[in-house]
Write a protein that holds these residues in place. Structure first.
Motif, PDB file in Angstrom:
ATOM      1  N   ASP A   1      16.349   6.440   8.267  1.00 32.68           N
ATOM      2  CA  ASP A   1      15.028   7.054   8.426  1.00 32.68           C
ATOM      3  C   ASP A   1      14.187   6.906   7.157  1.00 32.68           C
ATOM      4  O   ASP A   1      14.729   6.728   6.069  1.00 32.68           O
ATOM      5  N   PRO A   2      12.836   7.012   7.301  1.00 32.36           N
ATOM      6  CA  PRO A   2      11.971   6.944   6.118  1.00 32.36           C
ATOM      7  C   PRO A   2      12.294   8.066   5.136  1.00 32.36           C
ATOM      8  O   PRO A   2      12.733   9.139   5.540  1.00 32.36           O
ATOM      9  N   VAL A   3      12.043   7.785   3.845  1.00 38.49           N
ATOM     10  CA  VAL A   3      12.303   8.778   2.801  1.00 38.49           C
ATOM     11  C   VAL A   3      10.977   9.088   2.104  1.00 38.49           C
ATOM     12  O   VAL A   3      10.296   8.170   1.657  1.00 38.49           O
ATOM     13  N   PRO A   4      10.567  10.374   2.014  1.00 40.75           N
ATOM     14  CA  PRO A   4       9.281  10.680   1.362  1.00 40.75           C
ATOM     15  C   PRO A   4       9.343  10.495  -0.150  1.00 40.75           C
ATOM     16  O   PRO A   4      10.347  10.832  -0.780  1.00 40.75           O
ATOM     17  N   VAL A   5       8.268   9.911  -0.708  1.00 43.03           N
ATOM     18  CA  VAL A   5       8.168   9.760  -2.168  1.00 43.03           C
ATOM     19  C   VAL A   5       6.956  10.549  -2.635  1.00 43.03           C
ATOM     20  O   VAL A   5       5.850  10.359  -2.133  1.00 43.03           O
ATOM     21  N   ASN A   6       7.181  11.437  -3.596  1.00 43.87           N
ATOM     22  CA  ASN A   6       6.105  12.224  -4.176  1.00 43.87           C
ATOM     23  C   ASN A   6       5.343  11.338  -5.169  1.00 43.87           C
ATOM     24  O   ASN A   6       5.965  10.704  -6.028  1.00 43.87           O
ATOM     25  N   ALA A   7       4.005  11.299  -5.066  1.00 45.85           N
ATOM     26  CA  ALA A   7       3.209  10.456  -5.973  1.00 45.85           C
ATOM     27  C   ALA A   7       3.498  10.796  -7.439  1.00 45.85           C
ATOM     28  O   ALA A   7       3.515   9.910  -8.307  1.00 45.85           O
ATOM     29  N   PHE A   8       3.745  12.061  -7.742  1.00 45.35           N
ATOM     30  CA  PHE A   8       4.035  12.452  -9.123  1.00 45.35           C
ATOM     31  C   PHE A   8       5.276  11.740  -9.663  1.00 45.35           C
ATOM     32  O   PHE A   8       5.387  11.475 -10.847  1.00 45.35           O
ATOM     33  N   SER A   9       6.218  11.426  -8.747  1.00 46.02           N
ATOM     34  CA  SER A   9       7.452  10.752  -9.194  1.00 46.02           C
ATOM     35  C   SER A   9       7.148   9.381  -9.778  1.00 46.02           C
ATOM     36  O   SER A   9       7.932   8.838 -10.546  1.00 46.02           O
ATOM     37  N   LEU A  10       5.986   8.811  -9.396  1.00 47.70           N
ATOM     38  CA  LEU A  10       5.619   7.469  -9.860  1.00 47.70           C
ATOM     39  C   LEU A  10       4.563   7.509 -10.956  1.00 47.70           C
ATOM     40  O   LEU A  10       4.669   6.784 -11.953  1.00 47.70           O
ATOM     41  N   VAL A  11       3.523   8.333 -10.738  1.00 46.74           N
ATOM     42  CA  VAL A  11       2.405   8.275 -11.691  1.00 46.74           C
ATOM     43  C   VAL A  11       2.775   8.850 -13.054  1.00 46.74           C
ATOM     44  O   VAL A  11       2.317   8.346 -14.083  1.00 46.74           O
ATOM     45  N   VAL A  12       3.621   9.865 -13.066  1.00 42.23           N
ATOM     46  CA  VAL A  12       4.041  10.413 -14.361  1.00 42.23           C
ATOM     47  C   VAL A  12       5.129   9.487 -14.916  1.00 42.23           C
ATOM     48  O   VAL A  12       6.229   9.425 -14.406  1.00 42.23           O
ATOM     49  N   GLY A  13       4.769   8.731 -15.931  1.00 37.45           N
ATOM     50  CA  GLY A  13       5.735   7.784 -16.518  1.00 37.45           C
ATOM     51  C   GLY A  13       5.482   6.343 -16.108  1.00 37.45           C
ATOM     52  O   GLY A  13       6.253   5.461 -16.463  1.00 37.45           O
ATOM     53  N   ASN A  14       4.394   6.115 -15.305  1.00 34.76           N
ATOM     54  CA  ASN A  14       4.033   4.728 -14.949  1.00 34.76           C
ATOM     55  C   ASN A  14       5.229   3.976 -14.368  1.00 34.76           C
ATOM     56  O   ASN A  14       5.573   2.877 -14.798  1.00 34.76           O
ATOM     57  N   LYS A  15       5.869   4.600 -13.379  1.00 38.23           N
ATOM     58  CA  LYS A  15       7.097   4.039 -12.806  1.00 38.23           C
ATOM     59  C   LYS A  15       6.797   3.234 -11.549  1.00 38.23           C
ATOM     60  O   LYS A  15       5.720   3.353 -10.960  1.00 38.23           O
ATOM     61  N   ALA A  16       7.750   2.443 -11.155  1.00 41.00           N
ATOM     62  CA  ALA A  16       7.551   1.619  -9.950  1.00 41.00           C
ATOM     63  C   ALA A  16       8.773   1.707  -9.059  1.00 41.00           C
ATOM     64  O   ALA A  16       9.904   1.868  -9.528  1.00 41.00           O
ATOM     65  N   ILE A  17       8.500   1.580  -7.767  1.00 41.29           N
ATOM     66  CA  ILE A  17       9.599   1.472  -6.803  1.00 41.29           C
ATOM     67  C   ILE A  17       9.401   0.135  -6.092  1.00 41.29           C
ATOM     68  O   ILE A  17       8.283  -0.231  -5.740  1.00 41.29           O
ATOM     69  N   ALA A  18      10.482  -0.608  -5.960  1.00 45.10           N
ATOM     70  CA  ALA A  18      10.397  -1.959  -5.385  1.00 45.10           C
ATOM     71  C   ALA A  18      11.514  -2.125  -4.363  1.00 45.10           C
ATOM     72  O   ALA A  18      12.417  -1.286  -4.272  1.00 45.10           O
ATOM     73  N   GLY A  19      11.435  -3.197  -3.595  1.00 40.86           N
ATOM     74  CA  GLY A  19      12.503  -3.505  -2.646  1.00 40.86           C
ATOM     75  C   GLY A  19      12.962  -4.930  -2.843  1.00 40.86           C
ATOM     76  O   GLY A  19      12.292  -5.722  -3.523  1.00 40.86           O
ATOM     77  N   SER A  20      14.096  -5.255  -2.266  1.00 41.04           N
ATOM     78  CA  SER A  20      14.591  -6.628  -2.381  1.00 41.04           C
ATOM     79  C   SER A  20      15.537  -6.903  -1.223  1.00 41.04           C
ATOM     80  O   SER A  20      16.329  -6.038  -0.839  1.00 41.04           O
TER      81      SER A  20
END
Ligand code: NAP
Ligand code: ZN
Length: 358
Positions: free
Chosen positions: A283-302
């Motif tokens: 199932d889809p997993v929710p990602v909080n925008a704060f988890s990415l914007v604080v710290g300039n982080k990225a989530i990627a797939g492969s």
């Protein structure tokens, strides 16, 4: 009038007939060996968690499950026949097959050697069709496979062949993103989930020169993690240790097969850290925008890797003496192996000895 007999090579494997059924013997026909094809007598096939997701229809509706299904995309064996235009293989060579067996060959991704992202959709090794979109594909829990030579991999005979089989999926799926995202000396890499993919990720990232930490829900795996060449181990259920590790990793390779909180793993990344998702929960997993914007982080797939990179990975593993840690089973044990894999009871990949399929 009866339907014309399908021409080709009669073979057999183990199939499941629906999402609840057990695996049992199944006879079917592979296509004739064409001018550019090779016939592989399959020696070993690994069991990937993807086989479980698909045979149990867990990825529907995104990926429909087609039955009867013969899974298996971690295939190694010996070439027993070659078409008259084949140049890459000769009879007697060892060869491997991964997750796909064909692609259009003409689109930009195919031309760039990332055939797994073929815009027409590559032909998956099982639970799919050939590029004609009609002929169903059956996987490696079987005696033989016919494949175009371009899509088969050269396997060196130096190492134990059964331990090489899992490289065809678990190996390339971890090698490709580790390389792309710069795993190497000076980099702190975490591998989330110590299963089939995860244990390959640990070995490969360590061989690339990174400092490797395993993020696991199973404290009992700590000793194994270190033996697999991880430098550190973090029990993600231990809140204190998790808090201490917050903000420390450059790269997280997420191989987890079940639902989990991406936000927690993102919190372990340092500034500009990247989390690459390769595990595919249902199932889809929710990602909080704060988890990415604080710290300039990225989530990627492969997704797996192209043919050239898969060959590069096989050569890298041969040079670094890397194979999978496996438990060899007879094909008659497959239903039990599935139950054990679902419980996480395998170190660290089941591989089917195809000699057991008489
Ligand atoms: P596996 O051997 O079953 O390993 C999965 C690991 O995930 C387990 O060993 C466990 O490690 C961890 N885990 C399981 N349930 C968890 C939960 N609820 N919370 C946190 N961790 C959990 O599976 P695999 O064959 O490595 O495959 C892993 C995933 O990758 C599957 O979803 C598969 O379909 C996918 N996959 C993707 C690609 C691709 O191209 N992207 C290719 C192949 C496979 P710990 O005990 O250490 O916690
Ligand atoms: Zn796989």
């Amino acid at each position: 009038m009866s339907a014309p007999e399908k021409q080709g090579i009669a073979t057999r494997g183990f199939a499941t007939q629906n999402k609840e059924a057990k695996f049992g013997p199944f006879e079917f026909v592979r296509r004739e060996v064409g001018p550019n094809d090779i016939l592989i007598d399959i020696a070993y096939c690994g069991i990937c968690h993807t086989d479980i997701h698909q045979s149990k229809a867990e990825w529907e509706p995104m990926i429909p499950s087609i039955y009867p299904m013969v899974p298996g995309h971690e295939i190694v064996g010996r070439v027993s026949q070659v078409g008259n235009e084949v140049t890459k293989f000769k009879v007697g060579d060892f060869a491997g097959i991964g997750c796909f067996i064909d692609s259009c060959g003409e689109c930009a991704p195919c031309k760039a050697g990332i055939e797994q992202y073929c815009v027409k959709g590559c032909a998956m090794s099982y639970n799919g069709t050939e590029m004609d979109r009609e002929t169903l594909t059956y996987g490696g829990y079987s005696k033989h496979y016919v494949i175009g030579e371009h899509y088969a991999l050269k396997v060196s005979a130096g190492s134990e062949l059964s331990g090489i089989a899992p490289l065809l999926c678990a190996g390339i799926t971890t090698y490709s993103p580790l390389k792309k995202w710069g795993a190497g000396p000076g980099k702190k890499v975490a591998v989330a989930g110590l299963g089939g993919l995860g244990h390959m990720g640990v070995k490969i990232a360590a061989a690339m020169g990174a400092e490797v930490t395993v993020l696991s829900t199973s404290p009992s795996k700590e000793k194994d993690a270190k033996a697999l060449s991880a430098h550190k181990f973090l029990n993600t259920k231990d809140a204190e240790s998790a808090k201490a590790a917050a903000g420390t990793f450059d790269l997280i390779l997420d191989t987890i097969s079940a639902q989990h909180d991406y936000n927690f793993y993102l919190s372990l990344l340092g500034l500009e850290g990247v989390m690459v998702v390769v595990g595919v929960p249902t199932d889809p997993v929710p990602v909080n925008a704060f988890s990415l914007v604080v710290g300039n982080k990225a989530i990627a797939g492969s997704m797996i890797g192209g043919i050239a990179e898969t060959q590069e990975m096989l050569d890298f593993c041969a040079e670094n003496a890397i194979t999978a840690d496996i438990e060899l089973i007879r094909i008659q044990q497959i239903n039990e192996a599935y139950e054990r894999l679902i419980k996480g009871d395998v170190k660290y990949r089941f591989v089917i000895d195809m000699a057991s399929l008489k």
